[in-house]
Design a protein around this motif. Structure first.
Motif, mmCIF file in Angstrom:
data_model
loop_
_atom_site.group_PDB
_atom_site.id
_atom_site.type_symbol
_atom_site.label_atom_id
_atom_site.label_comp_id
_atom_site.label_asym_id
_atom_site.label_seq_id
_atom_site.Cartn_x
_atom_site.Cartn_y
_atom_site.Cartn_z
ATOM 1 N N GLU A 18 14.764 -39.903 20.507
ATOM 2 C CA GLU A 18 15.558 -39.513 21.673
ATOM 3 C C GLU A 18 15.793 -38.001 21.773
ATOM 4 N N TRP A 22 29.495 -46.560 22.125
ATOM 5 C CA TRP A 22 29.588 -45.153 22.509
ATOM 6 C C TRP A 22 30.091 -44.891 23.921
ATOM 7 N N GLU A 59 28.122 -46.220 13.769
ATOM 8 C CA GLU A 59 27.816 -47.314 14.706
ATOM 9 C C GLU A 59 28.276 -48.678 14.205
ATOM 10 N N HIS A 103 28.814 -51.234 16.880
ATOM 11 C CA HIS A 103 27.674 -51.497 17.772
ATOM 12 C C HIS A 103 27.017 -52.817 17.381
HETATM 13 C C1 GAL Z 1 20.351 -44.723 20.837
HETATM 14 C C2 GAL Z 1 19.781 -44.242 19.519
HETATM 15 C C3 GAL Z 1 20.016 -45.234 18.393
HETATM 16 C C4 GAL Z 1 21.426 -45.724 18.439
HETATM 17 C C5 GAL Z 1 21.686 -46.341 19.772
HETATM 18 C C6 GAL Z 1 23.068 -46.924 19.910
HETATM 19 O O1 GAL Z 1 20.695 -43.656 21.638
HETATM 20 O O2 GAL Z 1 18.403 -43.987 19.611
HETATM 21 O O3 GAL Z 1 19.752 -44.608 17.159
HETATM 22 O O4 GAL Z 1 22.287 -44.661 18.201
HETATM 23 O O5 GAL Z 1 21.552 -45.377 20.767
HETATM 24 O O6 GAL Z 1 23.273 -47.498 21.165
#
Ligand code: GAL
Length: 632
Positions: free
Chosen positions: A144, A324, A364, A367
């Motif tokens: 990313e 997030w 995370e 998550h």
């Molecule tokens: C993306 C990232 C992952 C993780 C994910 C969480 O932006 O590539 O590593 O952080 O979000 O939603």
């Protein structure tokens, strides 16, 4: 077209005894790809120059023995702490001049020559070890680009590189002063070495300076990326991939995509709705647990254009609540399956879920994954497994060219972010509004770069907000029915007002003589229905006025083949405009129930119900959060 499921897995996060069982369960769920390694640098090279491959070898072995194909990531978005001892000045610097420190990720400046070299070296080491290893079927470079707002860096490394970039672009300092209009406010430079980055100025820096910095910053990403591409290409024939993001436009994805094989992106529909999308409170409440009905499809179509030969994946698919966004609701039952099928209908080869199991530690931990932190199945797993069964049973879907195209151009976003004129003027929002309007009329859409030179196969093409319309594109637009504007061909590539003033389109006598930006919630009615908002131009010229505001301002001018839109329409007005254009283009417009979206392939029509209610459409009953398809 092939279709497969994947998952993101972090063997370094779990006891080795769990790996084999995890792999077996992935396969049982119909998953055939697993992405690993993209954050594991501190475990791969614990001390500078000392590599620990034993664990990674074993992980690759266990996963591939279970039948999984591996995507190996280069870990360059997470340089280990020791890298800072080697390069104390490698950190990106924010616009306030503060270094962006160690302790999370993406703490590097794209312009730092030493870190760029080190990134090439680790890619080289990995390529050397696994490039010809038949178990590694694809590579992901970095992770990313642009995440956490990291493209623009105001470091010394960036400043020095910017000066060289400017010298290369302009040749002489006089040419730069002339191009930027630096006579204004006595901003003239005597040499390239006098030029700083456009931050920490008293008030707005010269927009030409800022746009040049954005172009430079994008070029730095491309140059950084190509170092790893070259390192890997020397060792492998497996496809190279990068995972792009939603609504991150700070670098030119078409240029990054040009040197690799497959585009992929990370799709978090509910996170985006909460965090990254404009929209009324009502819209956000309606789609709270589904995501915006057009956001995912927009990016699917965009990344199909970024991928070489149209090849693209979803590398990370939201499986449950994320951590997030400002608020993180759970997907409605059915949505994980719907999102997956929507990606396949738009041509994805692989949909890969992020992540296998929720981590009970670190940033995370809140998550969701397909499995819970305690290893019980999370709700997303059953839906993924259902998709796994369905794709195994479903016959091939052949893609076809869409009847309608939308031109998408990253530098236009930089131009309007630099010179918005109204604080809510967003290129992305304008593009999504246009895309949404087309989709509400039932169209499948191809997104194309502004470098396209042949549009003859499209019945209708839209190019709103395209800051500078290249000559070749102007010619191509003449091959089809086209809508240009608002704010198209309004500035030069140096971000100056062109004389004669825009849009100055070939074959269309229209000039935007004055522009207004309007605060939110101010609308102006258009005669016959709909309103304009945000942005209104005064249009002059002999072209016929096709739509007019009650203020007397012309809103749409043109002829049957080429029309210029001089304002930002609301949804109703967009619909009127698209109906008019579709008629000229010989296309049939559909009226879809609220929240229903279609995607046509050569063989099937897919219908996705993002709305909260059951809908009836073309003889089918489609429940909320459900997908339906039938042969066409
Ligand atoms: C993306 C990232 C992952 C993780 C994910 C969480 O932006 O590539 O590593 O952080 O979000 O939603």
């Amino acid at each position: 077209m092939n279709r497969a499921l994947g998952v993101c897995y972090y063997p370094e996060h779990w006891p080795e005894e769990m790996w084999a069982q995890d792999a077996a369960e992935m396969v049982a769920a119909g998953i055939s790809w697993v992405r690993i390694g993209e954050f594991a640098w501190s475990r791969i090279e614990p001390e500078p120059g000392q590599f620990a491959f034993d664990w990674l070898d074993r992980a690759i072995d266990v996963l591939s023995r279970a039948g999984l194909k591996i995507v190996l990531g280069t870990p360059t978005c997470t340089p280990p702490r020791w890298m800072l001892e080697r390069f104390p000045d490698m950190l990106a610097v924010d616009a306030q001049g503060h270094p962006r420190g160690f302790g999370s990720r993406r703490h590097y400046c794209f312009s730092h020559a030493g870190y760029r070299r080190a990134s090439g070296e680790i890619a080289e080491v990995l390529g050397d070890r696994y490039g010809r290893d038949g178990r590694v079927h694809a590579w992901q470079i970095d992770n990313e680009y642009g995440c956490h707002d990291t493209i623009l860096s105001y470091s010394e490394a960036a400043r020095d590189a910017f000066r060289s970039w400017l010298a290369e672009r302009y040749g002489t300092i006089d040419a730069l002063n002339e191009a930027w209009g630096n006579v204004f406010w006595s901003m003239e430079y005597r040499s390239f070495d006098e030029i700083d980055l456009p931050n920490l100025t008293v008030t707005q820096p010269n927009p030409s300076h800022e746009l040049a910095f954005r172009r430079f910053s994008s070029d730095q990403v491309v140059a950084y990326h190509e170092v790893q591409v070259a390192a890997l290409r020397a060792h492998t024939d497996a496809p190279l991939i990068h995972n792009y993001m939603g609504r991150v436009l700070d670098f030119d994805h078409f240029e990054v995509g040009a040197s690799i094989d497959i585009a992929s992106w990370d799709s978090y529909p509910i996170g985006f709705l909460s965090d990254r999308l404009d929209g009324s409170a009502e819209h956000k409440a309606r789609y709270l647990q589904q995501g915006d009905p057009d956001m995912q499809a927009f990016h699917h179509d965009l990344y199909r254009a970024v991928g070489r030969d149209g090849r693209w994946w979803v590398m990370e698919q939201q499986p449950g609540p994320v951590n997030w966004a400002p608020h993180n609701p759970a997907p409605l039952p059915g949505m994980v399956r719907l999102w997956s099928w929507e990606a396949f209908a738009h041509g994805a080869e692989v949909v890969s879920y992020f992540r296998w199991r929720q981590a009970p530690f670190a940033q995370e931990q809140m998550h969701a994954g397909l499995k819970r932190p305690d290893n019980a199945p999370a709700p997303g797993l059953a839906e993924a497994a259902q998709v796994g069964r369905e794709i195994a049973e479903m016959p091939q879907i052949a893609l076809q060219q869409a009847p309608v195209a939308l031109i998408f151009d990253y530098p236009s976003d930089w131009a309007w972010a630099t010179l918005p004129q109204g604080e809510d003027f967003s290129y992305f929002r304008l593009m999504l509004d246009a895309y949404r309007a087309l989709r509400r009329c039932g169209f499948s859409i191809d997104i194309l770069p502004s470098t396209v030179t042949d549009l003859s196969a499209y019945a209708l093409v839209l190019a709103p907000g395209l800051a500078t319309v290249p000559d070749a594109l102007q010619e191509a637009l003449a091959q089809t029915v086209a809508l240009v504007g608002p704010r198209s061909n309004a500035v030069t590539e140096e971000l100056r007002i062109p004389i004669p003033m825009g849009p100055a389109l070939r074959g269309l006598d229209v000039t935007a003589t004055r522009v207004e930006s309007l605060p939110p919630h101010v609308t102006r009615a258009v005669i016959g229905g709909g309103t304009v908002q945000h942005w209104v131009e005064d249009l002059d010229g002999t072209a016929e006025t096709l739509l007019q505001a009650e203020t007397g301002q012309a809103v749409l001018k043109g002829n049957r083949r080429l029309q210029y839109l001089g304002a930002w329409p609301d949804a109703d007005l967009w619909e009127r405009i698209i109906h008019g254009l579709a008629k000229e283009a010989g296309l049939t417009v559909l009226t879809l129930p609220e929240g229903l979206r279609l995607r046509d392939t050569a063989t099937h029509r897919f219908a996705f119900n993002y709305g909260p209610d059951l809908v009836e459409f073309q003889g089918k009953t489609i429940r909320s959060a459900d997908v339906s398809w039938w042969g066409i």
